[in-house]
Enzyme design. Structure first.
Site, PDB file in Angstrom:
ATOM      1  CB  SER A 253      39.712  41.800  36.795  1.00  0.00           C
ATOM      2  OG  SER A 253      40.564  42.763  36.193  1.00  0.00           O
ATOM      3  CE  LYS A 254      39.612  35.403  32.295  1.00  0.00           C
ATOM      4  NZ  LYS A 254      38.162  35.588  32.294  1.00  0.00           N
ATOM      5  NE  ARG A 255      41.082  46.182  34.383  1.00  0.00           N
ATOM      6  CZ  ARG A 255      41.543  46.936  35.373  1.00  0.00           C
ATOM      7  NH1 ARG A 255      42.629  47.655  35.178  1.00  0.00           N
ATOM      8  NH2 ARG A 255      40.916  47.000  36.533  1.00  0.00           N
TER       9      ARG A 255
END
Ligand code: GLU
Length: 490
Positions: A253-255
């Site tokens: 994910s963006k994380r």
């Protein structure tokens, strides 16, 4: 053997991420490897989730990576239209047929009723799913509801026993108990299909031979197979790809710093790098090859070498790989690709458009150590600005002081003024012995001169830098350095 026809079928609900693009790429690779057809189909029937500009973004991303489609938007083809929103009649017809055959039924349950049912199921800890209240309505009951103004959805009548199984080309045998599948909606009350119906109708209509898609769709596959069976169609072959994971093994994910595909372009990654890198997330040639060209991927691609477990997205590897591809570019090509980044990122005071010839001369000095095209503007800024900004004491090299530095600058300036040609060889021939004459280590003198002509302490090799900067700029900057250092109190 049926010809290979594969599709990438994105929903235009946002910007495609690495996972979506990998799906597109594996489909494309299978098509190119087998001489088959790669189709782009836009699954835009979920009106509430549609995002403006998403289709254009998807196409630009595919083009950037060279994933050209043989049929689809803009290129056309024999099985169009390739936007599902333009094919509604086909889905309505299939739904009607299934109702007529008894494989589907009209459902008039209101959203309030369904919501109550859901909450009740949660409270009783029952599995979610439609309770099949409308499953055995008679035609008369249906007609009565409709005369009262109710508009039905169409639900598939899932068998109440038995299993649905298939052989996935990656996962092997997959079995679902039919009792775990609920009577899903195929057609909504506004006449739009759900993903399931449209996907099956189009895969059939477009003669899709293989469905390669993300593992997150695997639980949809038994529903699709039940529909194929009811419609009397031969299903395609399925290959579900394991998810892409972050280094902590949770879904990427963006994380984890993952961004949408064109953002990688904007962050200075080359399309060649992204192509190679994404293809090797979950696929391998031989468990060791890291750098592999598009041609070799096409030549060697096979679904058999797809991994069964989640593949890790490793950002450091991406940076390393980009460096490899950057170093492998012909110098002119490197310059051409960096140019737009320079136009964008150099200080606004630098006059545009930049001089392509000048840029071409600078680029070989930084190509070797560039990992991302976005870094270059910072590395070469001093070649372009009129005024350098630095703290004058920075001119003083290790184990030197103000007066030895002033002297080094004065003598260097007077000697350099006499040098007509600032070629690398002549600069070196002049400056190396000069260090000795001044009683300095070569490194000390070069450090003073480097700061004077660039305003920085770490730059490409000094003589090459001075040669590209040219005589006038270098002499002017040396004079300025002297003036600045003189203002510093001793
Ligand atoms: N529209 C689906 C998506 O957005 C397609 C899934 C499939 O390939 O069947 O990924």
């Amino acid at each position: 053997m049926q010809p290979v026809r594969v599709r990438f079928a994105p929903s235009p609900t946002g910007r495609p991420q690495v996972g979506n693009i990998r799906t597109a790429m594996f489909n494309w690779l299978l098509a190119r490897h087998t001489g088959g057809t790669f189709i782009l189909r836009i699954e835009d029937t979920d009106v509430t989730r549609k995002v403006g500009g998403a289709v254009e973004y998807i196409m630009e991303g595919l083009r950037w990576l060279g994933l050209d489609w043989d049929e689809g938007p803009e290129v056309g083809g024999d099985y169009g239209p390739y936007f599902q929103s333009q094919r509604l009649a086909l889905y309505q017809e299939a739904a009607r047929r299934l109702v007529e055959q008894g494989d589907a039924y009209y459902c008039y349950c209101s959203s309030e009723r369904l919501e109550e049912m859901r909450q009740d199921q949660v409270a009783r800890k029952q599995p979610p799913g439609y309770d099949r209240r409308c499953r055995s309505l008679t035609p008369l009951e249906c007609a009565q509801k409709e005369s009262g103004g109710l508009r039905p959805v169409v639900r598939f009548r899932v068998p109440e026993s038995g299993q649905t199984r298939f052989r996935d080309l990656i996962y092997g045998d997959v079995v679902f108990e039919n009792t775990t599948i609920d009577d899903f909606v195929m057609l909504k009350s506004d006449g739009y299909p759900t993903y399931h119906l449209a996907n099956v109708v189009d895969d059939r209509a477009m003669k899709i031979s293989h469905v390669i898609r993300g593992e997150d769709w695997i639980s949809s596959t038994p529903r699709h197979l039940l529909m194929y069976k009811a419609l009397g169609y031969e299903p395609p072959q399925y290959a579900h790809n394991p998810l892409i994971l972050g280094p902590d093994r949770s879904k990427l994910s963006k994380r984890h710093g993952a961004v949408s595909i064109l953002e990688y372009r904007d962050q200075g990654y080359l399309p060649e790098t992204m192509f190679n890198f994404i293809a090797l997330i979950g696929w391998s040639l031989d468990d060791k090859t890291e750098i592999i060209s598009r041609e070799d991927l096409v030549k060697n691609f096979s679904l058999e070498r797809m991994g069964k477990t989640g593949a890790i997205f490793n950002r450091e590897k991406l940076d390393w790989m980009n460096g490899v591809y950057i170093r492998g570019l012909a110098p002119d090509d490197f310059a051409r690709r960096v140019l737009p980044f320079l136009e964008k990122d150099l200080p606004t005071a630098v006059r545009r458009p930049l001089h392509a010839d000048y840029v071409r001369r600078i680029m070989p000095l930084v190509q070797e150590r560039t990992k991302r095209l976005t870094e270059v503007a910072g590395l070469v800024k001093f070649f372009f600005v009129d005024e350098l900004e630095y703290d004058p004491p920075l001119l003083i090299a290790k184990n030197m002081d103000r007066s030895t530095t002033l002297k080094a600058l004065e003598v260097s300036l007077s000697r350099l003024e006499k040098l007509a040609d600032f070629s690398e060889a002549l600069l070196e021939a002049l400056l190396r012995p000069l260090a000795e004459e001044l009683g300095l280590k070569a490194g000390q003198l070069f450090s003073v001169l480097r700061t004077a002509v660039t305003g920085e302490t770490a730059t490409p090799p000094l003589f090459q830098t001075m040669s590209v900067l040219g005589r006038d700029r270098c002499l002017k900057r040396l004079q300025e350095a002297l003036a600045r250092l003189r203002t510093v109190s001793s």
